[in-house]
Design a protein around this motif. Sequence first.
Motif, mmCIF file in Angstrom:
data_model
loop_
_atom_site.group_PDB
_atom_site.id
_atom_site.type_symbol
_atom_site.label_atom_id
_atom_site.label_comp_id
_atom_site.label_asym_id
_atom_site.label_seq_id
_atom_site.Cartn_x
_atom_site.Cartn_y
_atom_site.Cartn_z
ATOM 1 N N GLU A 8 0.872 -1.178 0.000
ATOM 2 C CA GLU A 8 0.000 0.000 0.000
ATOM 3 C C GLU A 8 0.906 1.223 0.000
ATOM 4 O O GLU A 8 1.441 1.588 1.042
ATOM 5 C CB GLU A 8 -0.908 0.006 1.238
ATOM 6 N N SER A 9 1.081 1.822 -1.178
ATOM 7 C CA SER A 9 2.081 2.881 -1.354
ATOM 8 C C SER A 9 3.416 2.337 -0.876
ATOM 9 O O SER A 9 3.860 1.332 -1.357
ATOM 10 C CB SER A 9 1.661 4.154 -0.636
ATOM 11 N N GLY A 10 4.008 2.961 0.131
ATOM 12 C CA GLY A 10 5.285 2.480 0.641
ATOM 13 C C GLY A 10 5.168 1.538 1.816
ATOM 14 O O GLY A 10 6.169 1.121 2.383
ATOM 15 N N SER A 11 3.936 1.177 2.204
ATOM 16 C CA SER A 11 3.726 0.334 3.379
ATOM 17 C C SER A 11 3.435 -1.118 3.003
ATOM 18 O O SER A 11 2.980 -1.401 1.900
ATOM 19 C CB SER A 11 2.529 0.850 4.194
ATOM 20 N N LEU A 12 3.680 -2.000 3.954
ATOM 21 C CA LEU A 12 3.308 -3.406 3.848
ATOM 22 C C LEU A 12 2.124 -3.631 4.782
ATOM 23 O O LEU A 12 2.202 -3.295 5.962
ATOM 24 C CB LEU A 12 4.475 -4.301 4.262
ATOM 25 N N ARG A 13 1.046 -4.182 4.253
ATOM 26 C CA ARG A 13 -0.132 -4.536 5.059
ATOM 27 C C ARG A 13 -0.285 -6.049 5.024
ATOM 28 O O ARG A 13 -0.252 -6.654 3.953
ATOM 29 C CB ARG A 13 -1.383 -3.878 4.494
ATOM 30 N N VAL A 14 -0.436 -6.669 6.190
ATOM 31 C CA VAL A 14 -0.681 -8.104 6.310
ATOM 32 C C VAL A 14 -2.038 -8.284 6.972
ATOM 33 O O VAL A 14 -2.321 -7.657 7.996
ATOM 34 C CB VAL A 14 0.422 -8.808 7.125
ATOM 35 N N LYS A 15 -2.882 -9.149 6.371
ATOM 36 C CA LYS A 15 -4.224 -9.417 6.889
ATOM 37 C C LYS A 15 -4.357 -10.905 7.195
ATOM 38 O O LYS A 15 -3.941 -11.741 6.400
ATOM 39 C CB LYS A 15 -5.294 -9.041 5.859
ATOM 40 N N VAL A 16 -4.971 -11.210 8.342
ATOM 41 C CA VAL A 16 -5.246 -12.591 8.735
ATOM 42 C C VAL A 16 -6.748 -12.709 8.969
ATOM 43 O O VAL A 16 -7.305 -11.999 9.807
ATOM 44 C CB VAL A 16 -4.454 -13.004 9.987
ATOM 45 N N HIS A 17 -7.394 -13.609 8.219
ATOM 46 C CA HIS A 17 -8.852 -13.804 8.268
ATOM 47 C C HIS A 17 -9.178 -15.131 8.949
ATOM 48 O O HIS A 17 -8.493 -16.123 8.726
ATOM 49 C CB HIS A 17 -9.427 -13.880 6.846
ATOM 50 N N ASN A 18 -10.254 -15.129 9.758
ATOM 51 C CA ASN A 18 -10.782 -16.363 10.341
ATOM 52 C C ASN A 18 -12.275 -16.184 10.568
ATOM 53 O O ASN A 18 -12.789 -15.067 10.516
ATOM 54 C CB ASN A 18 -10.038 -16.726 11.628
ATOM 55 N N PRO A 19 -13.006 -17.272 10.827
ATOM 56 C CA PRO A 19 -14.460 -17.151 10.976
ATOM 57 C C PRO A 19 -14.927 -16.737 12.369
ATOM 58 O O PRO A 19 -16.104 -16.866 12.681
ATOM 59 C CB PRO A 19 -14.964 -18.559 10.623
ATOM 60 N N GLY A 20 -14.045 -16.216 13.212
ATOM 61 C CA GLY A 20 -14.446 -15.767 14.543
ATOM 62 C C GLY A 20 -15.261 -14.489 14.492
ATOM 63 O O GLY A 20 -15.490 -13.906 13.434
ATOM 64 N N MET B 190 3.175 -2.045 8.278
ATOM 65 C CA MET B 190 4.546 -1.627 8.503
ATOM 66 C C MET B 190 4.823 -0.481 7.534
ATOM 67 O O MET B 190 4.841 -0.685 6.313
ATOM 68 C CB MET B 190 5.525 -2.771 8.267
ATOM 69 N N ALA B 191 4.984 0.717 8.072
ATOM 70 C CA ALA B 191 5.214 1.895 7.233
ATOM 71 C C ALA B 191 6.633 1.855 6.650
ATOM 72 O O ALA B 191 7.521 1.185 7.191
ATOM 73 C CB ALA B 191 5.038 3.172 8.066
ATOM 74 N N GLU B 192 6.813 2.547 5.566
ATOM 75 C CA GLU B 192 8.113 2.694 4.911
ATOM 76 C C GLU B 192 8.791 1.349 4.630
ATOM 77 O O GLU B 192 9.998 1.198 4.760
ATOM 78 C CB GLU B 192 9.022 3.603 5.728
ATOM 79 N N ALA B 193 7.962 0.364 4.246
ATOM 80 C CA ALA B 193 8.519 -0.930 3.832
ATOM 81 C C ALA B 193 9.258 -0.791 2.510
ATOM 82 O O ALA B 193 10.179 -1.544 2.227
ATOM 83 C CB ALA B 193 7.422 -1.972 3.737
ATOM 84 N N TRP B 194 8.801 0.153 1.687
ATOM 85 C CA TRP B 194 9.445 0.461 0.406
ATOM 86 C C TRP B 194 9.552 1.980 0.303
ATOM 87 O O TRP B 194 8.704 2.624 -0.295
ATOM 88 C CB TRP B 194 8.642 -0.093 -0.773
ATOM 89 N N PRO B 195 10.592 2.562 0.905
ATOM 90 C CA PRO B 195 10.727 4.020 0.836
ATOM 91 C C PRO B 195 10.853 4.492 -0.616
ATOM 92 O O PRO B 195 11.407 3.804 -1.457
ATOM 93 C CB PRO B 195 12.022 4.308 1.590
ATOM 94 N N SER B 196 10.313 5.697 -0.884
ATOM 95 C CA SER B 196 10.385 6.199 -2.264
ATOM 96 C C SER B 196 11.766 6.676 -2.592
ATOM 97 O O SER B 196 12.584 6.958 -1.842
ATOM 98 C CB SER B 196 9.410 7.306 -2.521
#
Length: 145
Positions: free
Chosen positions: A81-93, A139-145
Amino acid sequence: MTYTIDRNPCEESPRLGAMTLHPVAESVPRARRWFRKFIAPYNPACSIHDCVLMISELVTNAVVHGRSDEPWVVRVEWFRESGSLRVKVHNPGLPENVRLRHPDAGDAHGRGLLLVDSVADSWHAGPSRFGGTVVSFRMAEAWPS
């Protein structure tokens, strides 16, 4: 077990990868291994070790707290997401059951989201597009510009 990887991330398709795991304890080390393997080609500047630690906590929570009368899986996705890394974990809870706890020193459990809260730049919990719950961290600035 299944996994998918998007090899050419772009603005129209920011997902870098995903995995689907059975809700069993063995899925936690599998999630760590697969994430390390599949994020490496993207060479993020953020700490992979920190990401793997948080993925371990969130997948563990998903396995322990996910509930369904039907067979179910834990889904893990990661995005640029732009320069950030987003990790999502899904479950049926249930999304309303996700909360930051403040356990006593002698408590054996309840520190997973505290860890995520202290390491990630931000985190979120809410309804999943698959039904149930999604908990994500950024995690911000995972890929700095």
